[in-house]
Scaffold this active site. Structure first.
Site, PDB file in Angstrom:
ATOM      1  N   GLY A  41       0.774  -1.138  -0.113  1.00 17.24           N
ATOM      2  CA  GLY A  41      -0.095   0.062  -0.030  1.00 17.24           C
ATOM      3  C   GLY A  41       1.070   1.082  -0.035  1.00 17.24           C
ATOM      4  O   GLY A  41       1.940   1.300  -0.274  1.00 17.24           O
ATOM      5  N   GLY A  46       5.573   4.345  -8.684  1.00 15.81           N
ATOM      6  CA  GLY A  46       6.409   2.972  -8.971  1.00 15.81           C
ATOM      7  C   GLY A  46       5.342   1.642  -8.808  1.00 15.81           C
ATOM      8  O   GLY A  46       5.252   0.767  -9.850  1.00 15.81           O
ATOM      9  N   HIS A  47       4.413   1.633  -7.829  1.00 20.32           N
ATOM     10  CA  HIS A  47       3.700   0.593  -7.791  1.00 20.32           C
ATOM     11  C   HIS A  47       2.608   0.510  -8.893  1.00 20.32           C
ATOM     12  O   HIS A  47       2.399  -0.577  -9.682  1.00 20.32           O
ATOM     13  CB  HIS A  47       2.654   0.801  -6.533  1.00 20.32           C
ATOM     14  CG  HIS A  47       3.380   0.927  -5.197  1.00 20.32           C
ATOM     15  ND1 HIS A  47       3.468   1.652  -4.389  1.00 20.32           N
ATOM     16  CD2 HIS A  47       4.054  -0.098  -4.706  1.00 20.32           C
ATOM     17  CE1 HIS A  47       4.169   1.528  -3.254  1.00 20.32           C
ATOM     18  NE2 HIS A  47       4.415   0.246  -3.365  1.00 20.32           N
ATOM     19  N   GLY A 157       8.907  -5.195  -8.578  1.00 19.28           N
ATOM     20  CA  GLY A 157       9.808  -3.953  -8.958  1.00 19.28           C
ATOM     21  C   GLY A 157      11.430  -4.151  -8.697  1.00 19.28           C
ATOM     22  O   GLY A 157      11.619  -4.725  -7.931  1.00 19.28           O
ATOM     23  N   LYS A 159      13.309  -2.017  -8.136  1.00 16.52           N
ATOM     24  CA  LYS A 159      13.695  -1.271  -6.957  1.00 16.52           C
ATOM     25  C   LYS A 159      14.074  -2.178  -5.800  1.00 16.52           C
ATOM     26  O   LYS A 159      15.206  -1.900  -4.943  1.00 16.52           O
ATOM     27  CB  LYS A 159      12.441  -0.564  -6.365  1.00 16.52           C
ATOM     28  CG  LYS A 159      12.347   0.231  -5.010  1.00 16.52           C
ATOM     29  CD  LYS A 159      13.245   1.402  -4.882  1.00 16.52           C
ATOM     30  CE  LYS A 159      13.266   2.111  -3.770  1.00 16.52           C
ATOM     31  NZ  LYS A 159      13.299   1.491  -2.492  1.00 16.52           N
ATOM     32  N   GLN A 163      14.970  -8.584  -3.454  1.00 13.06           N
ATOM     33  CA  GLN A 163      13.595  -9.492  -3.190  1.00 13.06           C
ATOM     34  C   GLN A 163      13.301 -10.005  -4.444  1.00 13.06           C
ATOM     35  O   GLN A 163      12.659 -11.345  -4.625  1.00 13.06           O
ATOM     36  CB  GLN A 163      12.512  -8.361  -2.955  1.00 13.06           C
ATOM     37  CG  GLN A 163      11.041  -8.782  -2.950  1.00 13.06           C
ATOM     38  CD  GLN A 163      10.323  -7.749  -2.280  1.00 13.06           C
ATOM     39  OE1 GLN A 163      10.139  -7.543  -1.055  1.00 13.06           O
ATOM     40  NE2 GLN A 163       9.446  -7.053  -3.330  1.00 13.06           N
ATOM     41  N   LEU A 195      11.282   6.383  -6.251  1.00  8.10           N
ATOM     42  CA  LEU A 195       9.774   6.424  -5.356  1.00  8.10           C
ATOM     43  C   LEU A 195       9.863   5.234  -4.217  1.00  8.10           C
ATOM     44  O   LEU A 195      10.319   4.100  -4.662  1.00  8.10           O
ATOM     45  CB  LEU A 195       8.665   6.290  -6.362  1.00  8.10           C
ATOM     46  CG  LEU A 195       8.501   7.526  -7.430  1.00  8.10           C
ATOM     47  CD1 LEU A 195       7.222   7.269  -8.065  1.00  8.10           C
ATOM     48  CD2 LEU A 195       8.610   8.773  -6.875  1.00  8.10           C
ATOM     49  N   ARG A 198       8.558   4.902   1.817  1.00 11.16           N
ATOM     50  CA  ARG A 198       9.418   5.358   3.158  1.00 11.16           C
ATOM     51  C   ARG A 198      10.107   6.851   3.000  1.00 11.16           C
ATOM     52  O   ARG A 198      10.284   7.282   3.780  1.00 11.16           O
ATOM     53  CB  ARG A 198      10.640   4.412   3.322  1.00 11.16           C
ATOM     54  CG  ARG A 198      10.228   3.095   3.941  1.00 11.16           C
ATOM     55  CD  ARG A 198      11.136   2.188   4.736  1.00 11.16           C
ATOM     56  NE  ARG A 198      10.501   1.127   5.170  1.00 11.16           N
ATOM     57  CZ  ARG A 198      10.301  -0.244   5.004  1.00 11.16           C
ATOM     58  NH1 ARG A 198      10.624  -0.382   3.711  1.00 11.16           N
ATOM     59  NH2 ARG A 198       9.904  -1.238   5.746  1.00 11.16           N
TER      60      ARG A 198
HETATM   61  P1  AMP Z   1       6.249  -2.219  -1.678  1.00 15.40           P
HETATM   62  O1  AMP Z   1       4.649  -1.726  -1.296  1.00 15.40           O
HETATM   63  O2  AMP Z   1       7.355  -1.367  -1.139  1.00 15.40           O
HETATM   64  O3  AMP Z   1       6.524  -3.600  -1.071  1.00 15.40           O
HETATM   65  O4  AMP Z   1       6.543  -2.286  -3.115  1.00 15.40           O
HETATM   66  C1  AMP Z   1       5.563  -3.243  -3.661  1.00 15.40           C
HETATM   67  C2  AMP Z   1       6.346  -3.573  -5.064  1.00 15.40           C
HETATM   68  O5  AMP Z   1       6.401  -2.213  -5.738  1.00 15.40           O
HETATM   69  C3  AMP Z   1       7.511  -4.181  -5.114  1.00 15.40           C
HETATM   70  O6  AMP Z   1       7.690  -5.056  -6.224  1.00 15.40           O
HETATM   71  C4  AMP Z   1       8.453  -3.203  -5.361  1.00 15.40           C
HETATM   72  O7  AMP Z   1       9.636  -3.498  -5.836  1.00 15.40           O
HETATM   73  C5  AMP Z   1       7.883  -2.245  -6.318  1.00 15.40           C
HETATM   74  N1  AMP Z   1       8.426  -0.821  -6.159  1.00 15.40           N
HETATM   75  C6  AMP Z   1       8.712  -0.229  -5.118  1.00 15.40           C
HETATM   76  N2  AMP Z   1       9.099   1.262  -5.228  1.00 15.40           N
HETATM   77  C7  AMP Z   1       9.204   1.010  -6.803  1.00 15.40           C
HETATM   78  C8  AMP Z   1       9.750   2.202  -7.715  1.00 15.40           C
HETATM   79  N3  AMP Z   1      10.206   3.324  -7.524  1.00 15.40           N
HETATM   80  N4  AMP Z   1       9.798   1.621  -8.965  1.00 15.40           N
HETATM   81  C9  AMP Z   1       9.255   0.510  -9.177  1.00 15.40           C
HETATM   82  N5  AMP Z   1       8.710  -0.364  -8.466  1.00 15.40           N
HETATM   83  C10 AMP Z   1       8.560  -0.008  -7.144  1.00 15.40           C
END
Ligand code: AMP
Length: 297
Positions: A41, A46-47, A157, A159, A163, A195, A198
């Site tokens: 969330g 990015g998401h 991602g 990013k 992972q 992005l 955090r």
């Molecule tokens: P998170 O909500 O941080 O667990 O991220 C969910 C997904 O979004 C993961 O696959 C991340 O790698 C991806 N993600 C987070 N930040 C970015 C970003 N800046 N660009 C592309 N994907 C992202």
């Protein structure tokens, strides 16, 4: 009379595994393959770019929003992690999500939950060394989401490069490789900051300082284009820049193989340069894929 303002768009939400399975069966009956996009969330571009990748490749994008407690260590930011479901769902609808799965922790980790998926290999170094329980939490929840949803594609991602390596290994090892894995590029602010949910922890001054992560990666990339191949030298170029920023506390800079996360002493093929640093209250990570055969513009 009270005016009724209908939301621009709405999407179906389910909070149960049974609801997820039945909604996915309906999507499949409609003829669409399913792309699963797991998130915690606090959605940003990015998401949303990952959802768009799934959509543009012809999949029905199913978004999961779950702040997974098992991937946070003691003293980490589980309680402070930004949450805002209504906003997230509105953004998700705009970009074409067809279903949102937003379970509570009890739905995912039921009474007596006792199974953990622990991936050795790429889980060991860097993030794994600093956050020893993190990747078991990630691998467990991603395995569970894949088994709950049985999607055709998983979209992650770059990013979170480590992972990706851990999940790729886990999918191979657990024969989940009938699900295709698609990895989207890192989406950045105009000034280079990757992005991240955090980034919300940063004050305006810290926000400016945080650009040092991407600047350090760019400097290393330039050096590679100019001919540098020694792994230690490439890491030092990035580390020197990080260390020069007073608000930055670097944690690691490492040139690694993108699949195994083992160190790369000499750049003779594609490798990933990863950085982690504290800027004020935020712990940020970033990375770049370095390709020694890329042309020098
Ligand atoms: P998170 O909500 O941080 O667990 O991220 C969910 C997904 O979004 C993961 O696959 C991340 O790698 C991806 N993600 C987070 N930040 C970015 C970003 N800046 N660009 C592309 N994907 C992202």
């Amino acid at each position: 009379m009270t005016p009724i303002t209908a939301p621009a768009t709405t999407i179906p939400i389910t909070r149960t595994v049974a609801g997820l399975r039945s909604a996915i069966a309906d999507i499949r009956d409609g003829g669409s393959p399913v792309a699963l996009v797991p998130t915690m969330g606090a959605l940003h571009d990015g998401h949303l770019s990952l959802v768009a990748r799934g959509r543009d490749a012809g999949f029905a994008p199913v978004l999961t929003i779950f702040v997974n407690p098992t991937q946070f260590g003691p003293g980490e930011d589980l309680d402070a992690y930004p949450r805002g479901e209504a906003r997230d769902l509105a953004l998700a609808a705009e970009v074409g999500v067809v279903l949102a799965f937003c379970p509570g922790p009890d739905e995912v980790y039921g009474d007596g939950f006792a199974t953990t998926v622990a991936v050795a290999g790429p889980s060991g170094p860097l993030e794994g060394a600093i956050r020893p329980t993190h990747f078991a939490g990630v691998a467990t929840v991603v395995a569970k989401l894949l088994l709950m949803a049985r999607p055709d594609r998983l979209v992650l991602g770059q990013k979170d490069a480590q992972q990706v390596a851990v999940v790729r290994r886990m999918m191979r090892d657990l024969h989940l490789d009938d699900v295709s894995l698609d990895v989207g590029p890192i989406i950045r602010e105009a000034d280079g900051l990757a992005l991240s949910s955090r980034n919300a922890y940063l004050s305006p001054d810290e926000r400016v300082a945080a650009t040092v992560l991407s600047r350090s990666l760019c400097a290393a990339e330039r050096a590679v284009r100019a001919g540098t191949r020694d792994g230690r030298e490439i890491e030092d170029i990035a580390l020197t820049l990080l260390a020069a920023e007073p608000r930055c506390r670097p944690e690691y800079v490492a040139l690694v193989d993108g699949d195994t996360f083992e160190p790369v002493p000499v750049l003779d093929g594609t490798a990933t340069l990863c950085v982690a640093a504290h800027i004020g209250p935020a712990r940020l990570i970033d990375n770049v894929i370095l390709d020694p055969s890329a042309p020098n513009p």
